[in-house]
Enzyme design. Structure first.
Site, PDB file in Angstrom:
ATOM      1  N   GLU A   1       0.894  -1.200   0.035  1.00  0.00           N
ATOM      2  CA  GLU A   1      -0.166   0.022  -0.142  1.00  0.00           C
ATOM      3  C   GLU A   1       0.839   1.287  -0.031  1.00  0.00           C
ATOM      4  OE1 GLU A   1      -3.316  -0.107  -0.425  1.00  0.00           O
ATOM      5  OE2 GLU A   1      -3.488  -2.373  -0.142  1.00  0.00           O
TER       6      GLU A   1
ATOM      7  N   GLU B   1     -10.356  -2.974   1.915  1.00  0.00           N
ATOM      8  CA  GLU B   1     -10.442  -3.115   0.585  1.00  0.00           C
ATOM      9  C   GLU B   1      -9.903  -4.913   0.328  1.00  0.00           C
ATOM     10  OE1 GLU B   1      -7.575  -0.060  -0.803  1.00  0.00           O
ATOM     11  OE2 GLU B   1      -9.179   1.385  -0.626  1.00  0.00           O
TER      12      GLU B   1
ATOM     13  N   GLU C   1      -5.867   3.892   8.011  1.00  0.00           N
ATOM     14  CA  GLU C   1      -5.157   3.421   6.776  1.00  0.00           C
ATOM     15  C   GLU C   1      -4.975   1.917   6.754  1.00  0.00           C
ATOM     16  OE1 GLU C   1      -4.596   3.451   2.929  1.00  0.00           O
ATOM     17  OE2 GLU C   1      -4.778   5.320   3.835  1.00  0.00           O
TER      18      GLU C   1
END
Length: 123
Positions: free
Chosen positions: A30, A78, A71
């Site tokens: 990420e 996700e 995050e």
């Protein structure tokens, strides 16, 4: 996966290992998380230096730490959505958008804390 046979210190050590695996995979996969980690490396010492009281220092630093926490949760959401299926679906898109909005709000929160604490000192 839950393992009812592992208890006590062994469970804590294993949980720590799983957490480190999560940090490692998120950092590797990420870009946003990598950027936030590097921002932390730069801004935490700055927050400790700019804060005049222990409470100010805590607010400056903790407001920054919220961003990568959110995050990590966003990345987990996700990954789960992508695991279910890569085809476009309204609910999948909504879940990702809502998680992204949470990251945005955490960044706005940190910016507001820094602004409210530091701008009056320079005016």
């Amino acid at each position: 996966m839950a393992n009812g046979k592992v208890t006590g210190w062994r469970r804590i050590i294993r949980a720590f290992g799983f957490s480190m695996q999560g940090f490692k995979s998120c950092y590797q996969l990420e870009e946003a998380f990598r950027q936030e980690v590097w921002a932390l490396i730069l801004l935490v010492p700055l927050g400790l230096w700019l804060g005049e009281t222990p409470l100010e220092r805590a607010m400056l630093v903790c407001s920054l730490l919220i961003v990568p926490i959110v995050e990590l949760l966003n990345s987990a959401i996700e990954a789960n959505v992508d695991r279910v299926g890569l085809e476009r679906h309204e609910l999948s898109g909504r879940a990702k958008d809502i998680a992204s909005a949470a990251v945005f709000l955490s960044i706005a929160f940190a910016a507001a804390i820094w602004g409210l604490l530091l701008i009056p000192k320079w005016m």
